[in-house]
Design an enzyme around this catalytic site. Structure first.
Site, PDB file in Angstrom:
ATOM      1  N   SER A 138      -1.480 -17.944  -5.641  1.00  8.48           N
ATOM      2  CA  SER A 138      -1.779 -16.897  -6.333  1.00  8.48           C
ATOM      3  C   SER A 138      -0.746 -15.622  -5.962  1.00  8.48           C
ATOM      4  O   SER A 138      -0.377 -15.791  -4.739  1.00  8.48           O
ATOM      5  CB  SER A 138      -2.828 -16.296  -6.526  1.00  8.48           C
ATOM      6  OG  SER A 138      -3.182 -15.069  -7.089  1.00  8.48           O
ATOM      7  N   TYR A 151     -11.702 -14.394  -2.746  1.00  7.51           N
ATOM      8  CA  TYR A 151     -10.691 -14.999  -3.361  1.00  7.51           C
ATOM      9  C   TYR A 151      -9.180 -14.790  -2.801  1.00  7.51           C
ATOM     10  O   TYR A 151      -8.462 -15.837  -2.662  1.00  7.51           O
ATOM     11  CB  TYR A 151     -10.886 -14.375  -4.976  1.00  7.51           C
ATOM     12  CG  TYR A 151      -9.896 -15.135  -5.796  1.00  7.51           C
ATOM     13  CD1 TYR A 151      -9.970 -16.431  -6.457  1.00  7.51           C
ATOM     14  CD2 TYR A 151      -8.710 -14.384  -6.006  1.00  7.51           C
ATOM     15  CE1 TYR A 151      -8.866 -17.231  -7.093  1.00  7.51           C
ATOM     16  CE2 TYR A 151      -7.504 -15.213  -6.888  1.00  7.51           C
ATOM     17  CZ  TYR A 151      -7.718 -16.245  -7.392  1.00  7.51           C
ATOM     18  OH  TYR A 151      -6.808 -16.938  -8.361  1.00  7.51           O
TER      19      TYR A 151
HETATM   20  N1  LIG Z   1      -5.396 -17.273 -14.364  1.00 10.73           N
HETATM   21  C1  LIG Z   1      -4.849 -16.337 -13.316  1.00 10.73           C
HETATM   22  O1  LIG Z   1      -4.472 -15.182 -13.374  1.00 10.73           O
HETATM   23  C2  LIG Z   1      -4.463 -17.115 -11.986  1.00 10.73           C
HETATM   24  C3  LIG Z   1      -3.594 -16.139 -11.092  1.00 10.73           C
HETATM   25  C4  LIG Z   1      -3.233 -16.720 -10.018  1.00 10.73           C
HETATM   26  C5  LIG Z   1      -3.767 -18.067  -9.495  1.00 10.73           C
HETATM   27  N2  LIG Z   1      -4.545 -18.672 -10.428  1.00 10.73           N
HETATM   28  C6  LIG Z   1      -5.065 -20.018 -10.160  1.00 10.73           C
HETATM   29  O2  LIG Z   1      -4.842 -21.393 -10.852  1.00 10.73           O
HETATM   30  C7  LIG Z   1      -5.788 -22.154 -10.690  1.00 10.73           C
HETATM   31  C8  LIG Z   1      -6.619 -22.393 -12.229  1.00 10.73           C
HETATM   32  O3  LIG Z   1      -7.229 -21.232 -12.873  1.00 10.73           O
HETATM   33  P1  LIG Z   1      -7.291 -20.990 -14.234  1.00 10.73           P
HETATM   34  O4  LIG Z   1      -6.773 -19.501 -14.158  1.00 10.73           O
HETATM   35  O5  LIG Z   1      -6.631 -21.992 -14.932  1.00 10.73           O
HETATM   36  O6  LIG Z   1      -8.864 -20.863 -14.407  1.00 10.73           O
HETATM   37  P2  LIG Z   1      -9.770 -21.620 -15.277  1.00 10.73           P
HETATM   38  O7  LIG Z   1      -9.358 -21.813 -16.752  1.00 10.73           O
HETATM   39  O8  LIG Z   1     -11.314 -21.069 -14.986  1.00 10.73           O
HETATM   40  O9  LIG Z   1      -9.865 -23.020 -14.794  1.00 10.73           O
HETATM   41  C9  LIG Z   1     -10.206 -23.442 -13.534  1.00 10.73           C
HETATM   42  C10 LIG Z   1     -10.291 -24.979 -13.429  1.00 10.73           C
HETATM   43  O10 LIG Z   1     -10.885 -25.329 -12.357  1.00 10.73           O
HETATM   44  C11 LIG Z   1     -11.940 -26.412 -12.183  1.00 10.73           C
HETATM   45  N3  LIG Z   1     -12.802 -26.260 -11.323  1.00 10.73           N
HETATM   46  C12 LIG Z   1     -13.423 -25.242 -10.717  1.00 10.73           C
HETATM   47  N4  LIG Z   1     -14.351 -25.446  -9.857  1.00 10.73           N
HETATM   48  C13 LIG Z   1     -14.440 -26.872  -9.796  1.00 10.73           C
HETATM   49  C14 LIG Z   1     -14.915 -27.693  -9.030  1.00 10.73           C
HETATM   50  N5  LIG Z   1     -15.845 -27.415  -8.122  1.00 10.73           N
HETATM   51  N6  LIG Z   1     -15.010 -28.921  -9.224  1.00 10.73           N
HETATM   52  C15 LIG Z   1     -14.080 -29.427 -10.163  1.00 10.73           C
HETATM   53  N7  LIG Z   1     -13.127 -28.558 -10.869  1.00 10.73           N
HETATM   54  C16 LIG Z   1     -13.432 -27.203 -10.908  1.00 10.73           C
HETATM   55  C17 LIG Z   1     -12.452 -25.806 -13.608  1.00 10.73           C
HETATM   56  O11 LIG Z   1     -13.145 -27.270 -14.443  1.00 10.73           O
HETATM   57  P3  LIG Z   1     -14.894 -27.417 -14.358  1.00 10.73           P
HETATM   58  O12 LIG Z   1     -15.258 -25.941 -14.920  1.00 10.73           O
HETATM   59  O13 LIG Z   1     -14.658 -28.300 -15.556  1.00 10.73           O
HETATM   60  O14 LIG Z   1     -15.316 -27.811 -13.304  1.00 10.73           O
HETATM   61  C18 LIG Z   1     -11.265 -25.675 -14.705  1.00 10.73           C
HETATM   62  O15 LIG Z   1     -10.712 -26.862 -15.034  1.00 10.73           O
HETATM   63  C19 LIG Z   1      -6.884 -21.491  -9.886  1.00 10.73           C
HETATM   64  O16 LIG Z   1      -6.759 -22.144  -8.482  1.00 10.73           O
HETATM   65  C20 LIG Z   1      -6.719 -20.074  -9.619  1.00 10.73           C
HETATM   66  O17 LIG Z   1      -7.003 -19.395  -8.577  1.00 10.73           O
HETATM   67  C21 LIG Z   1      -4.994 -18.320 -11.715  1.00 10.73           C
END
Ligand SMILES: NC(=O)c1ccc[n+]([C@@H]2O[C@H](COP(=O)([O-])OP(=O)(O)OC[C@H]3O[C@@H](n4cnc5c(N)ncnc54)[C@H](OP(=O)(O)O)[C@@H]3O)[C@@H](O)[C@H]2O)c1
Length: 244
Positions: A138, A151
């Site tokens: 991130s 986080y």
């Molecule tokens: N969106 C942002 O602004 C942002 C910025 C920087 C970094 N990121 C990073 O990008 C990555 C993806 O996040 P996102 O923004 O796409 O959020 P999201 O839409 O909430 O997606 C998160 C994904 O992780 C899965 N997940 C969470 N806990 C899990 C577990 N215990 N076992 C298996 N799967 C799990 C969820 O699937 P299930 O709920 O079906 O398990 C979902 O598919 C994360 O690492 C996040 O920190 C996001």
């Protein structure tokens, strides 16, 4: 790396960034395997994308990570790319005794799971000619937002870990990427939003995806995307701006 003809395992492919990568890699002629906890979404995605493979797995659980690895290399021994994407984002007030369950959950999901999965897959991936581990960190790895301290600390640790992993794998064919997203509009943090119609905010997912896919295609191994570049370049200044 070559962005076609791979077999790619993506953790957390049921929404957001993981789903966007899954759909794009599927479109580009890769075999894509996604995992997540939400069965209904996995079933829907398997129906919607012919050939996409899904596996229910809670990566917070050690034994489920080991099961995922054993299942993956037995049934899909051609796996040559692991994307450590799954993550959760919680608010933690450090001025009061913290909810340790939440702290453990966030660290296990965001940090321990990628460490464990990378170590399980490393020797398998090293046998392939063109392979990769892609860790999703991130922009907050470089400058934290103080109301989400755990986080941000997990993401700073992913940045550090990715550097070490790249070094340890330098004499193998495994390329080790860090993709550092900016704020992207996904479901991230939905657990902590009382107003469920409120979005995460940030840039549209396709803007993130275009730049991230280019980074992967052109072997930009440490790739801050969008405004994450500013957070990496000017961390102290950006910390003050973000935490006013
Ligand atoms: N969106 C942002 O602004 C942002 C910025 C920087 C970094 N990121 C990073 O990008 C990555 C993806 O996040 P996102 O923004 O796409 O959020 P999201 O839409 O909430 O997606 C998160 C994904 O992780 C899965 N997940 C969470 N806990 C899990 C577990 N215990 N076992 C298996 N799967 C799990 C969820 O699937 P299930 O709920 O079906 O398990 C979902 O598919 C994360 O690492 C996040 O920190 C996001």
């Amino acid at each position: 790396m070559n962005i076609t003809g791979n077999t790619i395992l993506i953790t957390g492919g049921t929404s957001g960034i993981g789903l966007a990568f899954a759909e794009e890699f599927h479109k580009q002629g890769n075999k894509v395997i996604i995992c997540g906890r939400r069965k209904d979404r996995l079933a829907h995605l398997e129906d919607a994308h012919k050939g996409m493979i899904t596996r229910e797995c809670d990566i917070e659980k050690t034994e489920q990570r080991v099961d995922l690895f054993n299942w993956a290399i037995t049934n899909h021994p051609d796996i040559n790319v692991l994307i450590n994407n799954a993550g959760i984002q919680l608010v933690t007030d450090l001025t009061k005794p913290v909810n340790l369950d939440g702290v453990h959950s966030e660290i296990e999901t965001n940090l321990v799971a990628p460490i464990h999965l990378a170590s399980l897959f490393a020797s398998h991936l090293a046998t392939k000619n063109d392979s990769a581990i892609i860790n999703i960190s991130s922009g907050l790895a470089f400058a934290p937002i103080a109301f989400m301290p755990v986080y941000c600390a997990t993401k700073a640790a992913i940045h550090s870990l990715t550097m070490s992993l790249r070094h340890q794998l330098k004499n193998t064919p495994v390329k080790v990427f860090e993709i550092a997203p900016p704020s992207v509009d996904t479901e991230l943090g939905h657990q902590r939003r009382t107003d469920k119609t409120q979005t995460h905010g940030g840039i549209p997912i396709h803007e993130f995806l275009n730049e991230a896919m280019d980074a992967i295609k052109y072997d930009l191994l440490e790739a801050p995307i969008g405004h994450a570049k500013g957070l990496r370049a000017k961390r102290e200044e950006m910390f003050d701006v973000m935490n006013k």
